[in-house]
Enzyme design. Structure first.
Site, mmCIF file in Angstrom:
data_model
loop_
_atom_site.group_PDB
_atom_site.id
_atom_site.type_symbol
_atom_site.label_atom_id
_atom_site.label_comp_id
_atom_site.label_asym_id
_atom_site.label_seq_id
_atom_site.Cartn_x
_atom_site.Cartn_y
_atom_site.Cartn_z
ATOM 1 N NE ARG A 1 69.401 44.235 107.978
ATOM 2 C CZ ARG A 1 68.580 43.912 108.929
ATOM 3 N NH1 ARG A 1 67.752 44.566 109.219
ATOM 4 N NH2 ARG A 1 68.966 43.420 109.759
ATOM 5 C CG PHE B 1 56.603 63.349 108.930
ATOM 6 C CD1 PHE B 1 55.983 63.949 107.408
ATOM 7 C CD2 PHE B 1 57.634 63.009 109.249
ATOM 8 C CE1 PHE B 1 57.054 63.602 106.676
ATOM 9 C CE2 PHE B 1 58.788 62.986 108.301
ATOM 10 C CZ PHE B 1 58.075 63.687 106.509
ATOM 11 C CG HIS C 1 63.322 59.168 120.850
ATOM 12 N ND1 HIS C 1 64.291 60.953 121.942
ATOM 13 C CD2 HIS C 1 62.403 60.227 120.497
ATOM 14 C CE1 HIS C 1 63.434 61.763 120.787
ATOM 15 N NE2 HIS C 1 62.432 60.511 119.981
ATOM 16 C CG HIS C 2 63.522 54.154 121.242
ATOM 17 N ND1 HIS C 2 64.318 53.519 120.277
ATOM 18 C CD2 HIS C 2 62.655 54.302 120.610
ATOM 19 C CE1 HIS C 2 64.582 53.883 119.608
ATOM 20 N NE2 HIS C 2 63.531 54.873 119.254
ATOM 21 N N GLY D 1 63.199 50.235 104.341
ATOM 22 C CA GLY D 1 62.910 49.362 106.592
ATOM 23 C C GLY D 1 61.913 49.428 105.941
ATOM 24 C CB ALA D 2 59.112 47.356 104.590
ATOM 25 C CE LYS E 1 66.356 59.801 117.875
ATOM 26 N NZ LYS E 1 66.211 60.072 116.563
ATOM 27 C CB ALA F 1 59.675 67.059 108.247
#
Length: 267
Positions: free
Chosen positions: A35, A125, A155-156, A8-9, A159, A122
């Protein structure tokens, strides 16, 4: 050097992970994947993260870069992560998984894969969040059944899952400390004539707005006083640095399903 691949870079978190890897001594970005339909495939990963050229081109297939990395960092979507999990298990690659939204059954697949490869999974992180989990366990054990417990997270607007994985993990820690099953006592939002509150329940409230990176508060409310344990993230970099730290920690580890409590030696 620990050879790291980022899945997902081309996304917001992916770019932050690329930056974190490049900033960390002993780590190096050697593969970046997104993708197949991404228009950015073939672009330099360093330029995507505004770091300048680093000579790592964005790929559209994990199999194409199988020989170029030791550990994969994946903060994507459960369906994508599980596909990558099967690949890494087959090819003996370690994984750092920050994806949230897994079902109970899907989490079991992570545990099964941990029999063959080392994995750090997790919900969050951040070092601060994981210290908060330790504090929550202590608070729940001390306060016991004499308080009402509510978890509020924000959250934004982009999400896609709610409550957040971090909020759910906080709920699990509190419930476990009290000897409760979160699935049985969780209350997700309230509306209408709800009646008096059951003290055994753990409430969740969710906010989605603007560009909030991540705010979490656990409220322990008693008669005459209340305790609030809050963590606020102002940058995704805190999550990315934790993930890279976990990737370095996994070097030489035996197969197993670990979490950040293991990485930070908080157990």
């Amino acid at each position: 050097m620990r050879r790291i691949a980022v899945m997902g870079a081309a996304g917001r978190m992916g770019k932050t992970l690329i930056e974190a890897v490049q900033q960390t001594s002993g780590a190096g970005l050697t593969a970046a994947i997104d993708r197949p339909d991404s228009s950015l495939v073939g672009a330099d990963a360093g330029e995507l993260a505004a770091l300048g050229r680093i000579g790592v081109l964005l790929s559209d297939d994990l199999a194409k870069v199988a020989d170029e990395f030791d550990v994969l960092i994946d903060f994507t979507h459960p369906s994508v992560t599980l596909k990558n999990l099967a690949f890494c298990r087959k090819h003996g690659k370690a994984m750092i998984i920050g994806t949230t939204g897994f079902t109970v059954e899907e989490k079991q697949l992570l545990a099964e894969a941990g029999k063959d490869i080392p994995i750090v999974f997790a919900a969050n992180f951040s070092v601060g969040v994981n210290l908060s989990l330790k504090l929550l366990d202590m608070a729940a054990r001390v306060l016991g059944d004499d308080v009402d417990i509510e978890i509020i997270e924000a959250h934004h607007r982009h999400k896609v899952d709610a409550p957040s994985g971090t909020a759910l993990r906080m709920g699990e820690v509190v419930a476990n400390a009290l000897g409760r099953d979160l699935q049985e006592v969780a209350v997700y939002g309230r509306e209408g004539q709800t009646g008096a509150r059951d003290r055994k329940t753990i409430g969740f409230a969710t906010v989605r707005a603007g560009d909030v990176v991540g705010d979490h508060t656990v409220l322990f409310a008693a008669e005459g006083e209340r305790l609030e344990i809050t963590h606020k993230a102002s940058s995704r970099m805190t999550f990315a640095k934790g993930a890279v730290r976990a990737a370095l920690w996994l070097d030489g580890r035996e197969p197993g399903l670990y979490d950040m409590q293991d990485v930070l030696e908080l157990r």
